[in-house]
Design a protein around this motif. Sequence first.
Motif, mmCIF file in Angstrom:
data_model
loop_
_atom_site.group_PDB
_atom_site.id
_atom_site.type_symbol
_atom_site.label_atom_id
_atom_site.label_comp_id
_atom_site.label_asym_id
_atom_site.label_seq_id
_atom_site.Cartn_x
_atom_site.Cartn_y
_atom_site.Cartn_z
ATOM 1 N N VAL A 236 48.853 -11.079 24.398
ATOM 2 C CA VAL A 236 47.706 -11.951 24.602
ATOM 3 C C VAL A 236 48.208 -13.377 24.743
ATOM 4 C CG1 VAL A 236 45.634 -12.922 23.522
ATOM 5 C CG2 VAL A 236 46.090 -10.466 23.350
ATOM 6 N N ASP A 237 47.762 -14.050 25.784
ATOM 7 C CA ASP A 237 48.178 -15.428 26.015
ATOM 8 C C ASP A 237 47.440 -16.381 25.085
ATOM 9 O OD1 ASP A 237 49.954 -14.798 28.064
ATOM 10 O OD2 ASP A 237 48.376 -14.850 29.588
ATOM 11 N N ILE A 238 48.097 -17.450 24.714
ATOM 12 C CA ILE A 238 47.455 -18.479 23.904
ATOM 13 C C ILE A 238 46.330 -19.115 24.719
ATOM 14 C CG2 ILE A 238 47.821 -20.702 22.749
ATOM 15 C CD1 ILE A 238 50.708 -19.764 22.221
ATOM 16 N N GLY A 239 45.166 -19.241 24.103
ATOM 17 C CA GLY A 239 44.000 -19.759 24.787
ATOM 18 C C GLY A 239 43.123 -18.693 25.395
ATOM 19 N N ASP A 240 43.559 -17.423 25.303
ATOM 20 C CA ASP A 240 42.755 -16.329 25.861
ATOM 21 C C ASP A 240 41.615 -15.987 24.898
ATOM 22 O OD1 ASP A 240 41.906 -14.385 27.553
ATOM 23 O OD2 ASP A 240 43.681 -13.100 27.369
ATOM 24 N N ARG A 241 40.533 -15.506 25.465
ATOM 25 C CA ARG A 241 39.397 -15.073 24.653
ATOM 26 C C ARG A 241 39.471 -13.566 24.482
ATOM 27 N NH1 ARG A 241 35.135 -17.548 22.746
ATOM 28 N NH2 ARG A 241 33.249 -16.395 22.182
ATOM 29 N N VAL A 242 39.474 -13.110 23.243
ATOM 30 C CA VAL A 242 39.610 -11.683 22.962
ATOM 31 C C VAL A 242 38.321 -11.159 22.345
ATOM 32 C CG1 VAL A 242 42.113 -11.769 22.696
ATOM 33 C CG2 VAL A 242 40.653 -12.136 20.701
ATOM 34 N N THR A 243 38.118 -9.856 22.491
ATOM 35 C CA THR A 243 36.907 -9.215 21.977
ATOM 36 C C THR A 243 37.287 -7.934 21.253
ATOM 37 O OG1 THR A 243 35.592 -10.064 23.825
ATOM 38 C CG2 THR A 243 34.660 -8.231 22.563
ATOM 39 N N ALA A 244 36.865 -7.829 19.993
ATOM 40 C CA ALA A 244 37.078 -6.613 19.204
ATOM 41 C C ALA A 244 35.845 -5.734 19.301
ATOM 42 C CB ALA A 244 37.365 -6.970 17.754
ATOM 43 N N HIS A 245 36.071 -4.414 19.406
ATOM 44 C CA HIS A 245 35.000 -3.428 19.463
ATOM 45 C C HIS A 245 35.238 -2.396 18.371
ATOM 46 C CE1 HIS A 245 34.113 -4.747 23.667
ATOM 47 N NE2 HIS A 245 35.416 -4.936 23.681
ATOM 48 N N CYS A 246 34.245 -2.098 17.586
ATOM 49 C CA CYS A 246 34.349 -1.082 16.541
ATOM 50 C C CYS A 246 33.109 -0.202 16.581
ATOM 51 C CB CYS A 246 34.464 -1.713 15.150
ATOM 52 S SG CYS A 246 35.805 -2.913 14.974
ATOM 53 N N GLU A 247 33.308 1.094 16.421
ATOM 54 C CA GLU A 247 32.178 2.006 16.341
ATOM 55 C C GLU A 247 32.445 3.039 15.261
ATOM 56 O OE1 GLU A 247 29.217 4.915 18.884
ATOM 57 O OE2 GLU A 247 30.546 3.511 19.917
ATOM 58 N N VAL A 248 31.419 3.331 14.458
ATOM 59 C CA VAL A 248 31.518 4.338 13.404
ATOM 60 C C VAL A 248 31.437 5.713 14.057
ATOM 61 C CG1 VAL A 248 30.594 5.166 11.217
ATOM 62 C CG2 VAL A 248 30.363 2.741 11.827
ATOM 63 N N VAL A 249 32.513 6.514 13.907
ATOM 64 C CA VAL A 249 32.557 7.802 14.598
ATOM 65 C C VAL A 249 32.486 8.997 13.665
ATOM 66 C CG1 VAL A 249 33.827 6.883 16.569
ATOM 67 C CG2 VAL A 249 35.096 7.778 14.624
ATOM 68 N N GLU A 250 32.697 8.778 12.350
ATOM 69 C CA GLU A 250 32.672 9.918 11.437
ATOM 70 C C GLU A 250 32.406 9.451 10.008
ATOM 71 O OE1 GLU A 250 35.473 13.773 10.186
ATOM 72 O OE2 GLU A 250 36.327 12.108 11.338
ATOM 73 N N GLN A 251 31.568 10.193 9.300
ATOM 74 C CA GLN A 251 31.356 9.945 7.878
ATOM 75 C C GLN A 251 32.257 10.889 7.099
ATOM 76 O OE1 GLN A 251 27.294 10.150 6.540
ATOM 77 N NE2 GLN A 251 27.793 9.441 4.478
#
Length: 287
Positions: A236-251
Amino acid sequence: MQTPARTITPESSVVEAATRLRDEGIGSLVVERDGECVGIVTESDIVAVTAEEGDTRKLTVGDVMATALVTVGPDAPIETAVERLRTHGIKKLPVVEDGELVGIVTTTDISRYVPHITRPKLSTESHPERRRFTRPDTLYEDDDWEFDSYGVADGIDVGDHVRFSKTLSESDVERFAEISGDTNRLHLDDGFAEGSRFGRRIVHGTLVSGIISAALARLPGLTIYLSQELSYRGPVDIGDRVTAHCEVVEQLKADRFRLSTAVDDGDGETVVEGEAVVISDPIPDSA
């Protein structure tokens, strides 16, 4: 998929099924009669039976198995498997080809690929039964940060998902280096980094993956990390905008959940992916 799928006959005893699930370290057995899939028996079915009154040891697999068998073909897209698991509220999906059982795929198997499938669908339309949380249980927010969090209750449940974005600035990299002690010149020295395989300075991988933690903090309730598995796929380059994605898939237990996790760079390319296990606690009364 896992292959071969483990099978049992409907005439087999519940005790035999329970013993095999325990000894073989598996979560389900596909029930076959004369080579035809007629049902499935899972750990949950066995637990439900043992909680009943009476002599349950006389029961057979046919007495307790689920007969509304949902299957998928080996050539079906992963999206199809995900949709069937979600629609029917199941965790095991036998794989059948030309009427023959060839394997089984579970929510755990699918979770390694779910980030690539679900991220374009993170919207209220894709989960109309879930409401958007606009006031997360965080101490403060920043104008540069953006998030979307969808859930059904004060805690989390399978299908809940969250997305968090921020720009990883020069200041972030310098402060992370100082706080963590990771002063690798690859992240801080332009001249040094030009001679590396990347040809420029890049953001610390741990700083990038830390955005996942920021996303989890914006799920409803109080989310506590137990474990995180990660695979780093690109810089990832410095100054880049990143996005985290999380989803609950199992209990996993009453308060424990497995999530698919991933981080995209500004071009939408996945740079980190993996899965996490968390505890979901209620918000303290004093909060």
